[in-house]
Design an enzyme around this catalytic site. Structure first.
Site, PDB file in Angstrom:
ATOM      1  N   ASP A 172       0.846  -1.184   0.000  1.00 52.10           N
ATOM      2  CA  ASP A 172       0.000   0.000   0.000  1.00 52.10           C
ATOM      3  C   ASP A 172       0.886   1.240   0.000  1.00 52.10           C
ATOM      4  O   ASP A 172       2.078   1.162  -0.283  1.00 52.10           O
ATOM      5  CB  ASP A 172      -0.922  -0.023   1.237  1.00 52.10           C
ATOM      6  CG  ASP A 172      -2.294   0.558   0.946  1.00 52.10           C
ATOM      7  OD1 ASP A 172      -2.377   1.778   0.707  1.00 52.10           O
ATOM      8  OD2 ASP A 172      -3.288  -0.202   0.935  1.00 52.10           O
ATOM      9  N   HIS A 205      -4.034   6.501   2.828  1.00 46.59           N
ATOM     10  CA  HIS A 205      -4.654   5.248   2.385  1.00 46.59           C
ATOM     11  C   HIS A 205      -4.128   4.064   3.194  1.00 46.59           C
ATOM     12  O   HIS A 205      -4.899   3.235   3.690  1.00 46.59           O
ATOM     13  CB  HIS A 205      -4.381   5.057   0.894  1.00 46.59           C
ATOM     14  CG  HIS A 205      -5.169   3.956   0.255  1.00 46.59           C
ATOM     15  ND1 HIS A 205      -4.704   2.668   0.158  1.00 46.59           N
ATOM     16  CD2 HIS A 205      -6.390   3.950  -0.323  1.00 46.59           C
ATOM     17  CE1 HIS A 205      -5.600   1.916  -0.464  1.00 46.59           C
ATOM     18  NE2 HIS A 205      -6.644   2.676  -0.757  1.00 46.59           N
ATOM     19  N   SER A 360     -11.127  -0.562  -2.044  1.00 44.14           N
ATOM     20  CA  SER A 360      -9.949  -0.645  -1.172  1.00 44.14           C
ATOM     21  C   SER A 360     -10.315  -1.062   0.234  1.00 44.14           C
ATOM     22  O   SER A 360      -9.562  -1.772   0.902  1.00 44.14           O
ATOM     23  CB  SER A 360      -9.248   0.721  -1.094  1.00 44.14           C
ATOM     24  OG  SER A 360      -8.261   0.847  -2.076  1.00 44.14           O
TER      25      SER A 360
END
Length: 417
Positions: A172, A205, A360
């Site tokens: 990620d 994120h 996600s």
């Protein structure tokens, strides 16, 4: 010299004056030389404001590095031949299987397809492709309050005393491992080297995804499997506002996680098909590692996103609390499972939490479900894990497997039962 008669000039002036707006402004065709404003008026006429220029749509982000080819398994003799042809080595890594993995810059005289084909033609090369980009599959942040998505899928409570959880990997962006919900987690962050001139990735994120997996129990954002050990690899960099991981970095990250002994990897990212990535996916599947990936947020008519669309990978779409599919989720025959991914409450990058939407945030629910299954039966193969997950779902949409929900909504096992 040819002269225009005065009568004709007067006629032209009258014609232009008739075309000019009566408020003294200008028509789309400039007529400044024929301005009919009366500057002696006691009350000057008001001009219309100029129309606001329409903002230009931002160009789509590039699908691959503009001058790079990646190659696996190349011998030194073949590499030397390519050097003599004008290729330059950017980065080299020895993968866990002993093969050399190269990132090459092509000579300016060759197009990218020509350069790729030249590399592929070398006898020792196992696979070569362009250096495609992969991006985090998050949607714009949505407003809303915390919603009990765990109850929707009957997520079990504390399972820390029932077997040993597997080691989880994730590829990620960067993450804030000092966030209050992650500060006590069994979490290790590994950052890949960024190239010259590349900016480090953001932490937003990755923090949100990691908190969904191993967030502090009892906090406002408890993790799904807080007892697990998580190894996170930051494979991303920023180019302006574009946050991306190239195929070379993705393969390097996957190889690193395999060497660290993870049993399941979360991939909340998506990009195009890449031959080298496809080969790495098959290699990890052969080594018994389960891969879970976001289906992508390109919309119902988008092409299948990778790595989710690779056959060994569990492709996850997102649904809301009513079981309705997220409107921008990708679709196709490759979709395996649905999981909560709309207004998911999780950690923000610095402190606190907020709701997030996108495939996600659905992928970690399936990754955590795989971890619970392996906690109960650690000897399962990736194929057995996929089959059991697909058989234990709540059907959504048309009966059986479909291109929107796959086999249905994930229903995790409880290792304590």
């Amino acid at each position: 010299m040819f002269r225009i008669p005065l009568a004709m000039l007067a006629a032209i002036a009258m014609f232009v004056a008739d075309l000019a707006p009566r408020d003294g402004g200008f028509s789309p065709v400039s007529t400044a030389w024929a301005d009919d404003d009366d500057d002696d008026d006691a009350q000057p006429r008001r001009r219309r404001p100029a129309p606001a220029a329409r903002p230009r749509a931002a160009p789509p982000p590039p699908p691959f590095a503009p001058d790079e080819v990646i190659a696996r398994g190349m011998s030194e003799n073949d590499l030397q031949a390519l050097r003599e042809a004008g290729f330059r080595e950017i980065r080299r890594r020895t993968l866990a299987d002993g093969q050399t993995f190269l990132r090459l810059r092509k000579p300016a005289r060759l197009t990218l397809p020509q350069a790729r084909d030249m590399v592929r033609a070398r006898a020792s090369v196992q696979v070569a492709d362009l250096n495609h980009y992969f991006r985090p599959e998050q949607a714009p942040a949505c407003a809303g309050t915390d919603c009990p998505l765990r109850h929707m899928i009957d997520w079990p409570g504390d399972t820390s005393g029932c077997g040993t959880p597997p080691r989880i990997g994730m590829v990620d962006t960067g993450l804030n491992d000092q966030h209050p919900v992650l500060s006590s987690a069994q979490l290790r962050l590994h950052r890949l080297e960024t190239g010259q001139g590349q900016k480090a990735s953001d932490r937003f994120h990755g923090t949100s995804v990691a908190a969904l997996l191993v967030g502090e129990p009892g906090s406002r954002t408890p993790g799904l499997v807080p007892q697990a050990n998580l190894i996170a690899v930051d494979a991303f960099h920023k180019a302006g506002t574009d946050e991306r991981a190239d195929a070379y970095a993705l393969i390097e990250a996957l190889d690193y996680l395999a060497a660290e002994g993870v049993q399941v990897i979360n991939l909340s990212l998506a990009g195009p098909f890449n031959f080298a990535v496809a080969g790495q996916v098959l290699e990890l599947d052969r080594r018994g590692i389960v891969l879970v990936a976001a289906a992508g947020n390109g919309g119902p008519s988008a092409k299948p996103a990778y790595p989710a669309a690779h056959k060994p990978v569990i492709a996850v779409t997102a649904v809301d609390r009513r079981g309705q599919v997220y409107r921008r989720a990708g679709r196709g025959a490759h979709i395996d499972l649905a999981a909560p991914g709309v207004e998911v409450w999780t950690a923000a990058s610095i402190r606190g939490a907020k709701t997030q939407t996108g495939t996600s945030y659905a992928a970690p629910f399936v990754t955590a479900a795989v971890a619970l299954m392996l906690q109960k039966e650690p000897g399962l193969t990736p194929a057995q894990v996929r089959a059991r997950l697909q058989a234990s779902t709540r059907d959504l949409g048309p009966a059986g497997h479909d291109e929107v929900f796959g086999h249905g909504l994930i229903l995790p096992v409880n290792p304590c039962e």
